[in-house]
Design a protein around this motif. Sequence first.
Motif, PDB file in Angstrom:
ATOM      1  N   LYS A  40       0.829  -1.205   0.000  1.00 17.31           N
ATOM      2  CA  LYS A  40       0.000   0.000   0.000  1.00 17.31           C
ATOM      3  C   LYS A  40       0.861   1.252   0.000  1.00 17.31           C
ATOM      4  CE  LYS A  40      -3.759   2.244   2.575  1.00 17.31           C
ATOM      5  NZ  LYS A  40      -4.658   2.126   3.762  1.00 17.31           N
ATOM      6  N   GLU A  41       1.881   1.292   0.862  1.00 20.56           N
ATOM      7  CA  GLU A  41       2.759   2.462   0.900  1.00 20.56           C
ATOM      8  C   GLU A  41       3.540   2.619  -0.397  1.00 20.56           C
ATOM      9  OE1 GLU A  41       6.694   3.079   3.203  1.00 20.56           O
ATOM     10  OE2 GLU A  41       5.166   4.067   4.421  1.00 20.56           O
ATOM     11  N   MET A  42       3.870   1.488  -1.013  1.00 22.70           N
ATOM     12  CA  MET A  42       4.617   1.507  -2.272  1.00 22.70           C
ATOM     13  C   MET A  42       3.776   2.063  -3.413  1.00 22.70           C
ATOM     14  SD  MET A  42       6.422  -1.801  -4.038  1.00 22.70           S
ATOM     15  CE  MET A  42       4.878  -2.261  -4.844  1.00 22.70           C
ATOM     16  N   GLY A  43       2.453   2.079  -3.237  1.00 21.51           N
ATOM     17  CA  GLY A  43       1.570   2.616  -4.262  1.00 21.51           C
ATOM     18  C   GLY A  43       0.848   1.582  -5.089  1.00 21.51           C
ATOM     19  N   TYR A  44       0.945   0.309  -4.688  1.00 21.75           N
ATOM     20  CA  TYR A  44       0.205  -0.723  -5.406  1.00 21.75           C
ATOM     21  C   TYR A  44      -1.249  -0.660  -4.943  1.00 21.75           C
ATOM     22  CZ  TYR A  44      -0.970  -5.227  -7.513  1.00 21.75           C
ATOM     23  OH  TYR A  44      -1.527  -6.217  -8.283  1.00 21.75           O
ATOM     24  N   ASP A  45      -2.147  -0.198  -5.815  1.00 19.11           N
ATOM     25  CA  ASP A  45      -3.539   0.032  -5.414  1.00 19.11           C
ATOM     26  C   ASP A  45      -4.521  -0.953  -6.022  1.00 19.11           C
ATOM     27  OD1 ASP A  45      -3.376   0.879  -8.009  1.00 19.11           O
ATOM     28  OD2 ASP A  45      -4.066   2.937  -7.636  1.00 19.11           O
ATOM     29  N   ARG A  46      -3.996  -1.977  -6.694  1.00 21.66           N
ATOM     30  CA  ARG A  46      -4.877  -2.997  -7.261  1.00 21.66           C
ATOM     31  C   ARG A  46      -5.112  -4.119  -6.252  1.00 21.66           C
ATOM     32  NH1 ARG A  46      -1.225  -4.312 -11.930  1.00 21.66           N
ATOM     33  NH2 ARG A  46       0.175  -2.830 -10.904  1.00 21.66           N
ATOM     34  N   GLN A  47      -6.032  -4.985  -6.570  1.00 22.31           N
ATOM     35  CA  GLN A  47      -6.365  -6.064  -5.652  1.00 22.31           C
ATOM     36  C   GLN A  47      -5.227  -7.073  -5.549  1.00 22.31           C
ATOM     37  OE1 GLN A  47      -9.346  -9.304  -6.606  1.00 22.31           O
ATOM     38  NE2 GLN A  47     -10.552  -8.174  -5.086  1.00 22.31           N
ATOM     39  N   VAL A  48      -4.879  -7.442  -4.320  1.00 22.95           N
ATOM     40  CA  VAL A  48      -3.869  -8.453  -4.041  1.00 22.95           C
ATOM     41  C   VAL A  48      -4.581  -9.773  -3.780  1.00 22.95           C
ATOM     42  CG1 VAL A  48      -2.042  -9.174  -2.460  1.00 22.95           C
ATOM     43  CG2 VAL A  48      -2.286  -6.743  -3.072  1.00 22.95           C
ATOM     44  N   ILE A  49      -4.083 -10.837  -4.377  1.00 20.98           N
ATOM     45  CA  ILE A  49      -4.630 -12.166  -4.125  1.00 20.98           C
ATOM     46  C   ILE A  49      -3.809 -12.832  -3.022  1.00 20.98           C
ATOM     47  CG2 ILE A  49      -4.964 -14.492  -5.067  1.00 20.98           C
ATOM     48  CD1 ILE A  49      -5.494 -13.210  -7.780  1.00 20.98           C
ATOM     49  N   ILE A  50      -4.494 -13.302  -1.979  1.00 18.98           N
ATOM     50  CA  ILE A  50      -3.867 -14.103  -0.927  1.00 18.98           C
ATOM     51  C   ILE A  50      -4.397 -15.513  -1.081  1.00 18.98           C
ATOM     52  CG2 ILE A  50      -3.571 -14.451   1.551  1.00 18.98           C
ATOM     53  CD1 ILE A  50      -4.135 -11.460   1.919  1.00 18.98           C
ATOM     54  N   THR A  51      -3.496 -16.487  -1.192  1.00 21.66           N
ATOM     55  CA  THR A  51      -3.953 -17.835  -1.532  1.00 21.66           C
ATOM     56  C   THR A  51      -3.209 -18.917  -0.778  1.00 21.66           C
ATOM     57  OG1 THR A  51      -4.526 -19.249  -3.429  1.00 21.66           O
ATOM     58  CG2 THR A  51      -2.359 -18.182  -3.467  1.00 21.66           C
ATOM     59  N   GLU A  52      -3.843 -20.040  -0.669  1.00 19.70           N
ATOM     60  CA  GLU A  52      -3.259 -21.278  -0.163  1.00 19.70           C
ATOM     61  C   GLU A  52      -4.135 -22.422  -0.632  1.00 19.70           C
ATOM     62  OE1 GLU A  52      -1.134 -23.313   0.404  1.00 19.70           O
ATOM     63  OE2 GLU A  52      -0.431 -23.147   2.475  1.00 19.70           O
ATOM     64  N   GLY A  53      -3.503 -23.561  -0.876  1.00 18.84           N
ATOM     65  CA  GLY A  53      -4.238 -24.769  -1.218  1.00 18.84           C
ATOM     66  C   GLY A  53      -3.878 -25.838  -0.215  1.00 18.84           C
ATOM     67  N   THR A  54      -4.797 -26.200   0.632  1.00 17.09           N
ATOM     68  CA  THR A  54      -4.488 -27.122   1.721  1.00 17.09           C
ATOM     69  C   THR A  54      -4.354 -28.562   1.231  1.00 17.09           C
ATOM     70  OG1 THR A  54      -6.826 -27.374   2.259  1.00 17.09           O
ATOM     71  CG2 THR A  54      -5.627 -25.637   3.407  1.00 17.09           C
ATOM     72  N   ALA A  55      -3.845 -29.409   2.121  1.00 15.06           N
ATOM     73  CA  ALA A  55      -3.555 -30.783   1.733  1.00 15.06           C
ATOM     74  C   ALA A  55      -4.091 -31.823   2.692  1.00 15.06           C
ATOM     75  CB  ALA A  55      -2.041 -30.967   1.602  1.00 15.06           C
ATOM     76  N   GLY A  56      -4.638 -31.407   3.825  1.00 10.20           N
ATOM     77  CA  GLY A  56      -5.076 -32.362   4.833  1.00 10.20           C
ATOM     78  C   GLY A  56      -6.547 -32.716   4.715  1.00 10.20           C
ATOM     79  N   ALA A  57      -7.061 -33.358   5.766  1.00 16.05           N
ATOM     80  CA  ALA A  57      -8.457 -33.797   5.770  1.00 16.05           C
ATOM     81  C   ALA A  57      -9.409 -32.608   5.691  1.00 16.05           C
ATOM     82  CB  ALA A  57      -8.731 -34.619   7.025  1.00 16.05           C
ATOM     83  N   MET A  58      -9.032 -31.486   6.340  1.00 15.35           N
ATOM     84  CA  MET A  58      -9.847 -30.263   6.240  1.00 15.35           C
ATOM     85  C   MET A  58      -9.322 -29.487   5.040  1.00 15.35           C
ATOM     86  SD  MET A  58      -9.744 -29.350  10.303  1.00 15.35           S
ATOM     87  CE  MET A  58     -10.773 -27.886  10.180  1.00 15.35           C
ATOM     88  N   CYS A  59      -9.842 -29.784   3.862  1.00 21.75           N
ATOM     89  CA  CYS A  59      -9.204 -29.320   2.633  1.00 21.75           C
ATOM     90  C   CYS A  59      -9.687 -27.973   2.120  1.00 21.75           C
ATOM     91  CB  CYS A  59      -9.379 -30.374   1.541  1.00 21.75           C
ATOM     92  SG  CYS A  59      -8.368 -31.841   1.821  1.00 21.75           S
ATOM     93  N   ASP A  60     -10.749 -27.445   2.661  1.00 22.35           N
ATOM     94  CA  ASP A  60     -11.213 -26.125   2.232  1.00 22.35           C
ATOM     95  C   ASP A  60     -10.299 -25.065   2.841  1.00 22.35           C
ATOM     96  OD1 ASP A  60     -12.523 -23.725   1.731  1.00 22.35           O
ATOM     97  OD2 ASP A  60     -14.514 -24.576   2.029  1.00 22.35           O
ATOM     98  N   ALA A  61      -9.588 -24.323   1.993  1.00 16.99           N
ATOM     99  CA  ALA A  61      -8.639 -23.323   2.487  1.00 16.99           C
ATOM    100  C   ALA A  61      -9.317 -22.284   3.368  1.00 16.99           C
ATOM    101  CB  ALA A  61      -7.941 -22.640   1.316  1.00 16.99           C
ATOM    102  N   PHE A  62     -10.598 -22.018   3.122  1.00 14.26           N
ATOM    103  CA  PHE A  62     -11.288 -20.979   3.890  1.00 14.26           C
ATOM    104  C   PHE A  62     -11.499 -21.378   5.349  1.00 14.26           C
ATOM    105  CE2 PHE A  62     -11.901 -19.272  -0.269  1.00 14.26           C
ATOM    106  CZ  PHE A  62     -11.952 -17.906  -0.059  1.00 14.26           C
ATOM    107  N   ILE A  63     -11.449 -22.668   5.635  1.00 10.43           N
ATOM    108  CA  ILE A  63     -11.458 -23.090   7.031  1.00 10.43           C
ATOM    109  C   ILE A  63     -10.188 -22.592   7.713  1.00 10.43           C
ATOM    110  CG2 ILE A  63     -11.409 -25.078   8.599  1.00 10.43           C
ATOM    111  CD1 ILE A  63     -13.034 -26.617   6.513  1.00 10.43           C
ATOM    112  N   GLY A  64      -9.070 -22.764   7.021  1.00 12.84           N
ATOM    113  CA  GLY A  64      -7.809 -22.261   7.543  1.00 12.84           C
ATOM    114  C   GLY A  64      -7.780 -20.744   7.621  1.00 12.84           C
ATOM    115  N   PHE A  65      -8.319 -20.082   6.582  1.00 10.78           N
ATOM    116  CA  PHE A  65      -8.336 -18.611   6.590  1.00 10.78           C
ATOM    117  C   PHE A  65      -9.097 -18.086   7.806  1.00 10.78           C
ATOM    118  CE2 PHE A  65      -8.174 -18.671   1.640  1.00 10.78           C
ATOM    119  CZ  PHE A  65      -6.837 -19.012   1.698  1.00 10.78           C
ATOM    120  N   GLU A  66     -10.172 -18.796   8.165  1.00  4.22           N
ATOM    121  CA  GLU A  66     -10.941 -18.381   9.338  1.00  4.22           C
ATOM    122  C   GLU A  66     -10.190 -18.704  10.626  1.00  4.22           C
ATOM    123  OE1 GLU A  66     -15.399 -18.912  11.335  1.00  4.22           O
ATOM    124  OE2 GLU A  66     -14.811 -20.147   9.603  1.00  4.22           O
TER     125      GLU A  66
END
Length: 362
Positions: A113-139
């Motif tokens: 943000k300070e650098m001036g990047y004003d576009r959308q940043v993607i934050i991502t992960e692809g899980t590998a365990g039994a709880m495979c929905d990344a959004f469970i981890g994000f929460e």
Amino acid sequence: MNNNQHSLSSSRRGFFRQAAAGAAGMAFGGLSLARSSAAARARGVEKSRVELRTGKDRREMIFQALKPFAEEVSRAIGDKQVVIKANAGLAAPKYARCSSHADQLRGILDFLKEMGYDRQVIITEGTAGAMCDAFIGFENYGYLPLEKEYVCRLTDANDQSYTQRFIYAAEHHPVPVNVINLFTDPDCYVISAARMKTHNAVVGTFSLKNVAMGAPVCHWRKTGDEKINEKSKMHGVKASNGGRELSYNLFLLAQLGAHPDLAVIDGVETIEGDGPWGGETVEHGVAVVSTDFVAADRLCSELMGIDPKWMRYLDWCGQAGMGNFDLADIEVKGSDFRKHIIKYKLNKNFDWQVAWLRDEEK
């Protein structure tokens, strides 16, 4: 059109990499392809700069460590899509101390943000365990508020398009693996938000492994025989191989472009012993940042007291021109790293991990 066919036709990086490999007349693996070669040419034989900060405030430490790279990073991003690869491969709350802290991500986003990047940043992960929905981890790890605090979007990497590549299995034969395009797309600028940890196959895990091991897809939405985690293919098929196959496949995917453009490693609280998803917490109080992922990861291994001869996958990346592995070619700014070296307890299966390397020495 299936997912693989769609990705082959739509991924610009996939197209350029296949063309480059074909033009060079290479065998499978696609060595010395565009992204890595360009980085090596740009770096040449110059020393690599690594910023080291110490303390307890990871958000501020990471922000301050990133600031000296602002001009370089801004130029490198240009009109690319910024992708932050979080290190949160297992989603359960008990793994929070082994995963990217939300304040690590905030430090990176503050910098952009300070650098001036004003576009959308993607934050991502692809899980590998039994709880495979990344959004469970994000929460579980406190990432969800970031979408309200910043111009960013959380995504499950396993839901993105992918392209079939080939890696090695034991006995050195090719095995197909579907690699998520987000990590190899030349129009993406990949930031690895990693954590310093010991590992159960390759001794230590830092910024490169976070990206390269995250690149194979986990088909958690499928059913039956198709519901497989392709990340496991990276380890090969023989238990006797120790960390040999994974070491080579990490190197191979880095050659294919699945490596960080910017390494941001949280060493405030780290893992020793039976990492990467167990072990004990170490209050190390450091943060490491560099645009040379090889140099950043090499410094992390030094800070953890790991003999560099055991970090073969990093050594190979250095030999291939992706960065500087030799400490003599690394300029560490900020704190004096020699004052912050802690001899880590390694994984209990360390001897198994490095048996293949000891055999080479005989």
